[in-house]
Write an enzyme that holds these catalytic residues in place. Structure first.
Site, PDB file in Angstrom:
ATOM      1  N   ASP A   1       7.903   2.801  -8.284  1.00 52.49           N
ATOM      2  CA  ASP A   1       9.134   3.598  -8.366  1.00 52.49           C
ATOM      3  C   ASP A   1       9.680   3.618  -9.788  1.00 52.49           C
ATOM      4  OD1 ASP A   1       9.193   0.936  -7.403  1.00 52.49           O
ATOM      5  OD2 ASP A   1      11.348   1.030  -7.099  1.00 52.49           O
TER       6      ASP A   1
ATOM      7  N   LYS B   1       3.567  -2.390  -5.862  1.00 51.86           N
ATOM      8  CA  LYS B   1       4.791  -2.495  -5.065  1.00 51.86           C
ATOM      9  C   LYS B   1       4.750  -3.856  -4.365  1.00 51.86           C
ATOM     10  CE  LYS B   1       8.662  -0.778  -3.653  1.00 51.86           C
ATOM     11  NZ  LYS B   1       9.777  -0.411  -4.537  1.00 51.86           N
TER      12      LYS B   1
ATOM     13  N   TYR C   1      -7.146   4.826   2.006  1.00 56.92           N
ATOM     14  CA  TYR C   1      -8.307   5.709   2.136  1.00 56.92           C
ATOM     15  C   TYR C   1      -9.496   5.019   2.807  1.00 56.92           C
ATOM     16  CZ  TYR C   1      -5.884   8.907  -0.976  1.00 56.92           C
ATOM     17  OH  TYR C   1      -4.971   9.760  -1.532  1.00 56.92           O
TER      18      TYR C   1
ATOM     19  N   ASP D   1      -1.534  13.387 -10.136  1.00 55.53           N
ATOM     20  CA  ASP D   1      -1.033  14.766 -10.059  1.00 55.53           C
ATOM     21  C   ASP D   1       0.285  14.885 -10.827  1.00 55.53           C
ATOM     22  OD1 ASP D   1      -3.198  15.347  -8.435  1.00 55.53           O
ATOM     23  OD2 ASP D   1      -2.034  16.606  -7.081  1.00 55.53           O
TER      24      ASP D   1
ATOM     25  N   ASP E   1      -3.452   8.553  -6.599  1.00 58.91           N
ATOM     26  CA  ASP E   1      -3.540   9.954  -6.199  1.00 58.91           C
ATOM     27  C   ASP E   1      -2.249  10.676  -6.583  1.00 58.91           C
ATOM     28  OD1 ASP E   1      -4.438  12.267  -4.992  1.00 58.91           O
ATOM     29  OD2 ASP E   1      -3.728  11.699  -3.009  1.00 58.91           O
TER      30      ASP E   1
END
Ligand code: NAI
Length: 331
Positions: free
Chosen positions: A203, A170, A123, A231, A227
């Site tokens: 993951d 990650k 971002y 959700d 983000d």
């Protein structure tokens, strides 16, 4: 009376903002609302989706309640929400996700908080064409921003009496950036021996959340991971219509629902105001009107439990007006 900047936004924003104001006032909140504009509403009035005047008002009053804002696509505007968070240095996004009564979901007892770094990662907006057909987007991670979000997550866990912090990463694919993030996390974790600490790959966390989210408590991660995960976590407890959020910085705080402007139902009186209402409850807690905040939260729980007048996203036949009436009656 505390002054709070109110940005209704667009789409369903004005509808859920009006309902929220009605409910918090019925609950006894003492707020002097200062109106400001962002989103399509501001484009119409000022020719700019995030006018300086709006940022200045938040800087002056320090606290805002914000509805969803649409960033016009293809007109050269950068995301309003990203600009707002970067412009006010709202470095931490906080999304508490809890199982609510009356909402049928696969797992009971979900009680976690997603803490998302809010100012950098992908971002940061550093994207350029290398040669035609090849575009590079940079994922920025700085020591300072990593330190402040990780410290924030541990402090939040301590302050709220939580038991565990999970750092999501990650590092196998991003050994430099996420490697540094993990190293800093471990150093900070050493200062909080009373909290359980773990590191998990994104993951692995995604799989775990689908299988059984209940072991998770405070989860902290960089911007894009946060983000997506917030959700996903909202989906675990009933969807975007019920989950609140806060964007917190050193000086300013902007409270907003996780959902967007829902153009598919805008103007139809169908929007669920609970997500913005619960964000307003977080805001009331932040400004010291704690009893009112608890009253609002309890009303949400009673209303969901009773199941009367609920909106369609909650599987019922009601609308914004009927759910608002119930939320007021249950205060
Ligand atoms: P969305 O969250 O607006 O809608 C996704 C789905 O959830 C839709 O079917 C919608 O009807 C439903 N929904 C969302 N909130 C609801 C509510 N309160 N009550 C009942 N149903 C609800 O996501 P979408 O469609 O991807 O985004 C629409 C616009 O919102 C975009 O322009 C996007 O940029 C903007 N947006 C703004 C955000 C913000 O201001 N913080 C956050 C996310 C998106």
């Amino acid at each position: 009376m505390t002054s709070v900047v109110m940005i209704a936004g667009d789409g369903i924003g004005p509808e859920v903002m009006a309902a929220t104001r009605q409910i918090v006032h019925a609950a006894g909140a003492r707020i002097d609302w200062i109106e400001a504009h962002a989103g399509l509403d501001a484009v119409e009035k000022f020719g700019e989706p995030l006018p300086d005047a709006t940022l200045d008002l938040v800087r002056k009053h320090r606290v805002a309640l914000k509805g969803p804002c649409t960033t016009p696509i293809g007109k050269g505007f950068r995301s309003i929400n990203v600009r707002l968070r970067q412009g006010l240095e709202l470095f931490a996004s906080i999304r508490p996700v809890q199982t609510l009564p009356g909402i049928k979901v696969p797992y009971d007892n979900v009680d976690l908080i997603v803490v998302r770094e809010n100012t950098e990662g992908l971002y940061a907006g550093m994207e350029h064409v290398v040669v035609p057909g090849v575009v590079e987007s940079l994922r920025l991670v700085t020591r300072d921003a990593a330190e402040r979000i990780l410290k924030y997550a541990f402090e939040l866990a301590r302050h709220q009496g939580r038991r565990k912090v999970t750092v999501v990463h990650k590092a196998s694919v991003l050994p430099l950036s996420d490697g540094m993030f993990l190293k800093i996390a471990q150093q900070i974790a050493d200062d909080y021996p009373f909290l359980e600490y773990e590191q998990q790959t994104i993951d692995h966390v995604a799989l775990d959340l689908a299988l059984d989210p209940t072991p998770y408590d405070v989860m902290v991660m960089e911007n894009l991971f946060g983000d997506v995960m917030s959700d996903l976590c909202a989906g675990l407890v009933g969807g975007l219509g019920v989950v609140p959020g806060a964007n917190i910085g050193k000086r300013y705080a902007v409270f907003e629902a996780v959902h967007g402007s829902a153009p598919d139902i805008a103007g139809k009186g169908l929007a669920n105001p609970i997500a913005l209402l619960r964000s307003a409850a977080m805001m009331l807690d932040h400004i010291g009107q704690r009893v009112i905040a608890q009253r609002v939260e309890q009303s949400v729980r009673r209303t969901l439990q009773a199941g009367v007048g609920l909106t369609r996203d909650l599987g019922s036949e009601g609308n914004t007006m009927t759910i608002t009436a119930q939320l007021i009656a249950n205060l």
